[in-house]
Every structure is written in structure tokens, then in C-alpha cells.
Write an enzyme that holds these catalytic residues in place. Structure first.
Site, mmCIF file in Angstrom:
data_model
loop_
_atom_site.group_PDB
_atom_site.id
_atom_site.type_symbol
_atom_site.label_atom_id
_atom_site.label_comp_id
_atom_site.label_asym_id
_atom_site.label_seq_id
_atom_site.Cartn_x
_atom_site.Cartn_y
_atom_site.Cartn_z
ATOM 1 N N HIS A 1 79.284 75.009 7.709
ATOM 2 C CA HIS A 1 78.118 75.722 8.233
ATOM 3 C C HIS A 1 76.953 75.639 7.252
ATOM 4 O O HIS A 1 77.106 75.860 6.063
ATOM 5 C CB HIS A 1 78.444 77.176 8.594
ATOM 6 C CG HIS A 1 79.088 77.991 7.531
ATOM 7 N ND1 HIS A 1 80.424 77.868 7.186
ATOM 8 C CD2 HIS A 1 78.589 78.970 6.736
ATOM 9 C CE1 HIS A 1 80.722 78.738 6.223
ATOM 10 N NE2 HIS A 1 79.614 79.415 5.930
ATOM 11 N N LEU A 2 75.807 75.290 7.810
ATOM 12 C CA LEU A 2 74.573 75.212 7.059
ATOM 13 C C LEU A 2 73.863 76.555 7.147
ATOM 14 O O LEU A 2 73.768 77.137 8.228
ATOM 15 C CB LEU A 2 73.663 74.122 7.657
ATOM 16 C CG LEU A 2 72.246 74.040 7.080
ATOM 17 C CD1 LEU A 2 72.287 73.451 5.678
ATOM 18 C CD2 LEU A 2 71.350 73.205 7.978
ATOM 19 N N HIS A 3 73.372 77.034 5.993
ATOM 20 C CA HIS A 3 72.612 78.286 5.938
ATOM 21 C C HIS A 3 71.120 77.962 5.841
ATOM 22 O O HIS A 3 70.669 77.517 4.787
ATOM 23 C CB HIS A 3 72.979 79.101 4.684
ATOM 24 C CG HIS A 3 74.349 79.646 4.669
ATOM 25 N ND1 HIS A 3 74.642 80.925 5.088
ATOM 26 C CD2 HIS A 3 75.522 79.105 4.254
ATOM 27 C CE1 HIS A 3 75.934 81.147 4.944
ATOM 28 N NE2 HIS A 3 76.495 80.062 4.440
#
Length: 153
Positions: free
Chosen positions: A111-113
Site C-alpha cells: 500500500h502506497l501512502h
């Protein structure tokens, strides 16, 4: 069952929270999505704007990425920037886009923040997502390492 659902069942990862979100098995509000990616709000925001961009396909974390995942990571970055623009983030120069390095990832699904404004993050958020964080790697660092080494070091 869809191909992805069969894959999840066969992989024994049907209990992955993010896979459930990607397959519309939760009531999480999806803000952006396409055939490959889903974007939603982070449950514990570290900034005024804090979202997550995940692939629908289960990938454990950034350390499992290979050179052939570069286009996926680039599309994740594009969606991250798109959600910030859609939510009228004033300065796209004052953002953090990146991944947690294992074992500091709370959910074992890539997951990219996207976070903004980065300059207004509190101390706790700076420790988790800031430039001095030992457990956060920017999307540009991930792409650079994938292009140079074929993996994230």
C-alpha cells in the site's frame, strides 16, 4: 468467482483486509479505482489528507517488488497524486508518497501512502512517514532501486 477471488482463495490469503477492500467485501468507501488499483482513506490519518492506494492483486510489501513491477508502482503513484489533486491539495510539492518497509507495515499487502501537507504532520507522523523515518521509503526511492537493482534493498 472472479479470477482474483480464485487467486485469493487458492493463496489462502482471503483473510487479508486489503484484499477484502479491493474485492468490495467491506463497507470501506472507495475514492478512486480501476481494474488494477483501489484508493481509500487511511483509518489512522497521519496528515490532513492521508489515503492508501493498493493493488487489487495481493503483493506482500515493497520488498517483494521486482523490476517488472515498475509500471504498477508508477500507476500507484499516479493514482496517489490524482486523489490529492481531486481533494484540492494546494501544493503538490508538500506531499509524501511512499511505503512502509517490513516489518513496519501494519497490513501485509502493498500500500502506497499519499500524505499532505507534509509540512504540517505532527511529530508522531513525522516519525512514521517523514524524511528521517527509518521505516518509510518514498515512491521515488522504490522506483530508483527497482530500476537500478531490480529490487528494493
Amino acid at each position: 468467482l472472479s479470477t482474483n477471488e480464485r487467486f485469493l482463495l487458492a493463496s489462502g490469503i482471503d483473510d487479508c483486509r486489503f484484499c477484502q477492500i479491493a474485492n468490495n467485501k467491506t463497507d470501506t468507501e472507495i475514492l478512486l479505482s480501476d481494474d488494477e488499483l483501489v484508493c481509500f482513506r487511511d483509518m489512522k490519518p497521519g496528515a490532513t489528507h492521508h489515503y492508501l492506494v493498493i493493488p487489487r492483486m495481493h503483493i506482500s510489501n515493497c520488498k517483494t517488488l521486482k523490476m517488472d513491477n515498475i509500471p504498477l508502482v508508477e500507476r500507484m503513484e499516479q493514482m496517489g497524486r490524482r486523489i490529492l489533486e481531486k481533494n484540492k491539495v494546494c501544493s503538490l510539492d508538500d506531499v509524501r508518497l511512499g511505503f512502509h518497509l517490513p516489518p513496519f507495515s501494519s497490513v501485509p499487502h502493498l500500500h502506497l501512502h499519499p500524505l499532505a501537507p507534509a509540512s504540517k504532520m505532527n511529530l508522531k507522523s513525522q516519525l512514521r512517514y517523514g524524511q528521517q523515518s527509518y521505516w518509510f521509503i518514498t515512491v521515488s526511492q522504490v522506483l530508483s532501486q527497482l530500476k537500478t537493482h531490480g529490487k528494493v534493498k
